[in-house]
Design a protein around this motif. Structure first.
Motif, short mmCIF file in Angstrom:
data_model
loop_
_atom_site.label_atom_id
_atom_site.label_comp_id
_atom_site.label_asym_id
_atom_site.label_seq_id
_atom_site.Cartn_x
_atom_site.Cartn_y
_atom_site.Cartn_z
N TRP A 84 40.82 30.99 -50.33
CA TRP A 84 40.55 29.70 -49.70
C TRP A 84 40.65 28.57 -50.70
CZ3 TRP A 84 40.88 28.23 -44.97
CH2 TRP A 84 40.63 29.12 -43.93
N GLY A 85 40.20 28.80 -51.93
CA GLY A 85 40.27 27.75 -52.92
C GLY A 85 39.23 26.66 -52.67
N SER A 86 39.64 25.42 -52.70
CA SER A 86 38.74 24.28 -52.59
C SER A 86 38.01 24.27 -51.25
CB SER A 86 39.54 22.98 -52.73
OG SER A 86 38.78 21.87 -52.31
N PRO A 87 36.69 23.98 -51.26
CA PRO A 87 35.95 23.84 -50.00
C PRO A 87 36.54 22.75 -49.11
CG PRO A 87 34.42 24.03 -51.82
CD PRO A 87 35.79 23.87 -52.42
N ASP A 88 37.12 21.70 -49.73
CA ASP A 88 37.71 20.63 -48.93
C ASP A 88 38.85 21.16 -48.07
OD1 ASP A 88 35.94 19.06 -50.25
OD2 ASP A 88 37.43 17.90 -51.37
N ARG A 89 39.55 22.17 -48.56
CA ARG A 89 40.65 22.77 -47.80
C ARG A 89 40.12 23.36 -46.49
NH1 ARG A 89 45.69 25.37 -49.36
NH2 ARG A 89 46.27 27.01 -47.89
N HIS A 90 38.92 23.94 -46.55
CA HIS A 90 38.30 24.49 -45.34
C HIS A 90 38.12 23.38 -44.31
CE1 HIS A 90 35.98 27.58 -48.07
NE2 HIS A 90 37.22 27.45 -48.41
N LEU A 91 37.56 22.27 -44.78
CA LEU A 91 37.25 21.18 -43.86
C LEU A 91 38.50 20.52 -43.31
CD1 LEU A 91 34.37 20.24 -43.02
CD2 LEU A 91 34.41 21.64 -45.05
N ASN A 92 39.54 20.41 -44.12
CA ASN A 92 40.80 19.85 -43.62
C ASN A 92 41.36 20.71 -42.49
OD1 ASN A 92 40.62 17.88 -45.61
ND2 ASN A 92 42.00 18.94 -47.02
N THR A 93 41.32 22.03 -42.70
CA THR A 93 41.77 22.95 -41.65
C THR A 93 40.92 22.81 -40.40
OG1 THR A 93 42.64 24.56 -43.24
CG2 THR A 93 42.07 25.39 -41.06
N LEU A 94 39.62 22.71 -40.61
CA LEU A 94 38.70 22.60 -39.48
C LEU A 94 38.92 21.32 -38.69
CD1 LEU A 94 36.46 24.19 -38.17
CD2 LEU A 94 34.82 23.03 -39.65
N LEU A 95 39.26 20.23 -39.39
CA LEU A 95 39.56 18.98 -38.69
C LEU A 95 40.76 19.15 -37.77
CD1 LEU A 95 39.15 15.92 -38.25
CD2 LEU A 95 40.74 15.55 -40.16
N GLY A 96 41.80 19.82 -38.26
CA GLY A 96 42.97 20.07 -37.42
C GLY A 96 42.61 20.90 -36.20
N GLU A 97 41.78 21.92 -36.39
CA GLU A 97 41.35 22.76 -35.27
C GLU A 97 40.50 21.97 -34.28
OE1 GLU A 97 39.44 26.08 -37.12
OE2 GLU A 97 41.34 27.06 -37.64
N TYR A 98 39.67 21.08 -34.80
CA TYR A 98 38.84 20.23 -33.94
C TYR A 98 39.72 19.31 -33.09
CZ TYR A 98 35.99 16.09 -32.87
OH TYR A 98 35.39 15.03 -32.25
N LEU A 99 40.69 18.65 -33.71
CA LEU A 99 41.53 17.70 -32.98
C LEU A 99 42.30 18.37 -31.85
CD1 LEU A 99 42.98 15.50 -35.86
CD2 LEU A 99 41.62 14.69 -33.92
N PHE A 100 42.76 19.59 -32.10
CA PHE A 100 43.58 20.30 -31.11
C PHE A 100 42.78 21.34 -30.33
CE2 PHE A 100 46.85 18.41 -33.71
CZ PHE A 100 47.81 18.05 -32.76
#
Length: 262
Positions: A84-100
């Motif tokens: 996963w790497g950076s925790p921010d990467r998790h949140l960026n992915t989650l934002l995309g899932e939230y929007l769609f």
């Protein structure tokens, strides 16, 4: 070039050379899958480029076949964290899932892709709850059941981030308590892109509900606008968008949905 059948279950998957094909026999919409991946591309999120493809009378998806792609559920705990790497990467992915409004999130639907890290995959159940039964409604022409209508299920207007929050990692030992769920915050550039290109993303919401009744497709667009409106609250106030803010955005979007339906 020979065709290699990979799976014949809910989804039939095939490989031909460097191309991967999927036909949904039961669950998931190929139009939603392609729309979400296009949206992830616009947002600059890691994704596997996916388009719709016709197979005779059936519609499926086409994507590159990626050697070495491994579902994160098959990785050990430390391997998963490293992937996963950076925790921010998790949140960026989650934002995309939230929007769609991406559903069906579990360890098999996040994959480690060599050179990219962990990528969210399998987005056929997204945007509208009826995409889970797209084959029945779009291919067989069955009437949309009440429990699958946004008109009768406003709770479906905004997917709760804590439910989708990288379930694979929680299954691998991380606490599901909201205080320890996911550190980090959404990259401000990703959020800015989501707001600046909201109308382009909304068109993808429409394309992703192809085959569903027009009223429900319209409600899916309204639901998307409610989710964006909730994000605007945080952007305008200058607050960082972390997991708590995404959870609150979910509740705000539900309030906006109730306002519309009442």
């Amino acid at each position: 070039m020979p065709i290699e059948q990979l799976n014949h279950g809910i989804n039939r998957t095939f490989r031909k050379g460097d191309r991967f094909y999927k036909i949904s026999s039961l669950g998931g919409s190929p139009h939603a899958e392609a729309a979400v991946n296009r949206g992830f591309h616009i947002l600059g999120l890691p994704h596997v480029p996916t388009t719709t493809k016709t197979f005779g009378k059936l519609v499926g998806t086409e994507a590159p076949f990626i050697h070495g792609m491994t579902p994160i559920a098959q990785l050990h705990h430390e391997q998963a964290k490293e992937a996963w790497g950076s925790p921010d990467r998790h949140l960026n992915t989650l934002l995309g899932e939230y929007l769609f409004n991406v559903s069906d999130r579990h360890g098999a639907n996040y994959a480690h892709v060599p050179g990219q890290g962990v990528v969210s995959i399998d987005h056929g159940i997204a945007i509208h709850p009826a995409t889970s039964y797209w084959h029945d409604y779009a291919n067989r022409g069955e009437s949309l059941r009440g429990e699958h209508q946004l008109r009768t299920g406003p709770y479906e207007w905004s997917y709760h981030p804590k439910k989708s929050a990288l379930v694979s990692l929680m299954q691998l030992g991380l606490s599901s308590d909201s205080k320890h769920l996911i550190p980090g915050r959404v990259n401000p550039d990703v959020l800015a892109t989501a707001l600046a290109r909201r109308h382009e993303l909304e068109e993808l919401i429409h394309h992703g509900t192809h085959g569903l009744p027009e009223e429900e497709r319209g409600l899916a667009r309204l639901a998307y606008r409610a989710r964006v409106r909730a994000l605007e609250h945080y952007a305008s106030a200058g607050h960082p968008l972390d997991i708590h803010a995404l959870a609150n955005a979910h509740h705000r979007a539900l309030e906006y949905a109730q306002e519309h339906l009442s």
